[in-house]
Design a protein around this motif. Structure first.
Motif, PDB file in Angstrom:
ATOM      1  N   SER A  55       1.106  -1.070   0.083  1.00 33.94           N
ATOM      2  CA  SER A  55      -0.205   0.185   0.033  1.00 33.94           C
ATOM      3  C   SER A  55       0.930   1.113  -0.058  1.00 33.94           C
ATOM      4  O   SER A  55       1.846   1.220   0.694  1.00 33.94           O
ATOM      5  N   ILE A  85      -1.181  -7.864  -4.068  1.00 30.64           N
ATOM      6  CA  ILE A  85      -2.309  -7.096  -3.954  1.00 30.64           C
ATOM      7  C   ILE A  85      -1.388  -5.472  -3.975  1.00 30.64           C
ATOM      8  O   ILE A  85      -0.577  -5.468  -3.161  1.00 30.64           O
ATOM      9  N   PHE A  87      -2.284  -1.391  -3.336  1.00 33.79           N
ATOM     10  CA  PHE A  87      -3.266  -0.254  -2.893  1.00 33.79           C
ATOM     11  C   PHE A  87      -2.655   0.923  -3.254  1.00 33.79           C
ATOM     12  O   PHE A  87      -1.431   1.178  -2.572  1.00 33.79           O
ATOM     13  N   THR A 129      -6.618  -0.203  -6.900  1.00 37.22           N
ATOM     14  CA  THR A 129      -6.428  -1.325  -6.570  1.00 37.22           C
ATOM     15  C   THR A 129      -6.119  -2.058  -7.840  1.00 37.22           C
ATOM     16  O   THR A 129      -6.825  -2.215  -8.745  1.00 37.22           O
ATOM     17  N   ASN A 192      -9.327  -0.732   0.210  1.00 37.72           N
ATOM     18  CA  ASN A 192      -8.291   0.418  -0.054  1.00 37.72           C
ATOM     19  C   ASN A 192      -9.063   1.644   0.360  1.00 37.72           C
ATOM     20  O   ASN A 192      -9.916   2.122  -0.032  1.00 37.72           O
TER      21      ASN A 192
END
Length: 326
Positions: A55, A85, A87, A129, A192
């Motif tokens: 993130s 993943i 973000f 995302t 997110n």
């Protein structure tokens, strides 16, 4: 609490058509039924599934936002720990266009908000995302899986939505529903966030975290992860995660008095007296944090007409990498 939501989509790049194509939304319940049919074939679903998240608030307001975003993306994708993943917060329309045009993104990632710019209208920036196509199933993968066990290790994808939050600045929570292959009867949510900024908006942040925690408790949802820029700028912010029965991943792994953890204001002298703080967080429900680290931004050269160029960080925030299990 009734929440207002804007349905969005995940898209995969269609190399034949040279365009981003929305992945058709699939009913989460039908996916759960399909998973149960597969488990009846003696497929082991007792194993935990590990995922990694990065993130980063990529800083919309400093100079050269597109160039800085590309450097951050390179740091994320070309390092030794490729995330499942991603973000991103403070994505401007120009940065969104750059991400969608990036060959690395087109080759390996599913993205939100490729279908249109609705989420970017009336606000200076939004969240996006990105999910690894190796770990998350596209519609084509789903069709293959109907024939047997192909792609069994992939997570199935459910609803994609933006939850409207009480906000001074038009903030929302962008979530993607996923169904793990090892927990076929349960939906988990990847949320997110970029909560309201500055000290005077603490009441908004308190409402926002409560609302998002409630989203993780909705019927059929087994929990999930809320990550991003919490803008936890005041001492009272520190209690909001605990008050909503969420687990702060950094605290779980490093303790409240553990070393480091600051993601904003590091090495910066501020006239307002604010020092380094953990503005960016990962909060969990029903998941287990395994590893977590702060990602330090590099520096980019900024030309100045008639003056010597200077270097500034890629972002005023550090990034976070977190590995967790379902």
């Amino acid at each position: 609490m009734v929440t207002s939501r804007l349905l969005r989509t995940l898209s995969a790049f269609n190399h034949s058509a040279r365009t981003w194509a929305p992945i058709p939304s699939r009913n989460a319940q039908s996916q759960v039924v399909q998973r149960h049919s597969l488990t009846s074939r003696n497929i082991d679903t007792s194993r935990t599934q590990r995922l990694s998240l990065v993130s980063w608030n990529i800083d919309a307001f400093s100079s050269r936002p597109v160039s800085r975003a590309r450097l951050i993306l390179s740091h994320i994708l070309e390092g030794p720990k490729y995330p499942d993943i991603i973000f991103l917060q403070e994505v401007t329309p120009d940065v969104r266009a750059s991400l969608l045009d990036d060959a690395r993104v087109r080759a390996a990632l599913l993205v939100t908000d490729a279908e249109d710019q609705t989420s970017f209208e009336g606000v200076p920036f939004a969240t996006m995302t990105l999910l690894s196509s190796v770990r998350f199933a596209s519609d084509l993968d789903s069709q293959k899986e109907g024939d047997g066990i192909e792609g069994w290790g992939k997570f199935m994808l459910g609803c994609v939505s933006r939850v409207t939050l009480p906000s001074k600045y038009g903030r929302d929570g962008l979530y993607v529903d996923i169904i793990p292959p090892t927990a076929p009867g349960t939906v988990f949510r990847l949320v997110n966030v970029h909560l309201d900024s500055l000290g005077d908006t603490l009441p908004y942040r308190a409402q926002q975290i409560k609302m998002l925690a409630d989203v993780l408790r909705e019927p059929g949802c087994g929990g999930g992860i809320i990550a991003g820029d919490f803008n936890a700028i005041s001492p009272k912010d520190e209690g909001l995660v605990d008050e909503n029965d969420l687990v702060d991943a950094w605290v779980a792994l490093h303790g409240r008095a553990g070393p480091g953890g600051a993601t904003w204001g590091v090495g910066v002298e501020r006239q307002d007296g604010l020092g380094p703080a953990r503005l960016d967080k990962v909060a969990m429900m029903g998941l287990n944090a395994e590893e977590m680290e702060v990602l330090r931004p590099g520096r980019i050269e900024m030309p100045r007409p008639g003056e010597e160029s200077v270097e500034i960080p890629w972002s005023d925030h550090y990034g976070l990498r977190c590995t967790f299990t379902i």
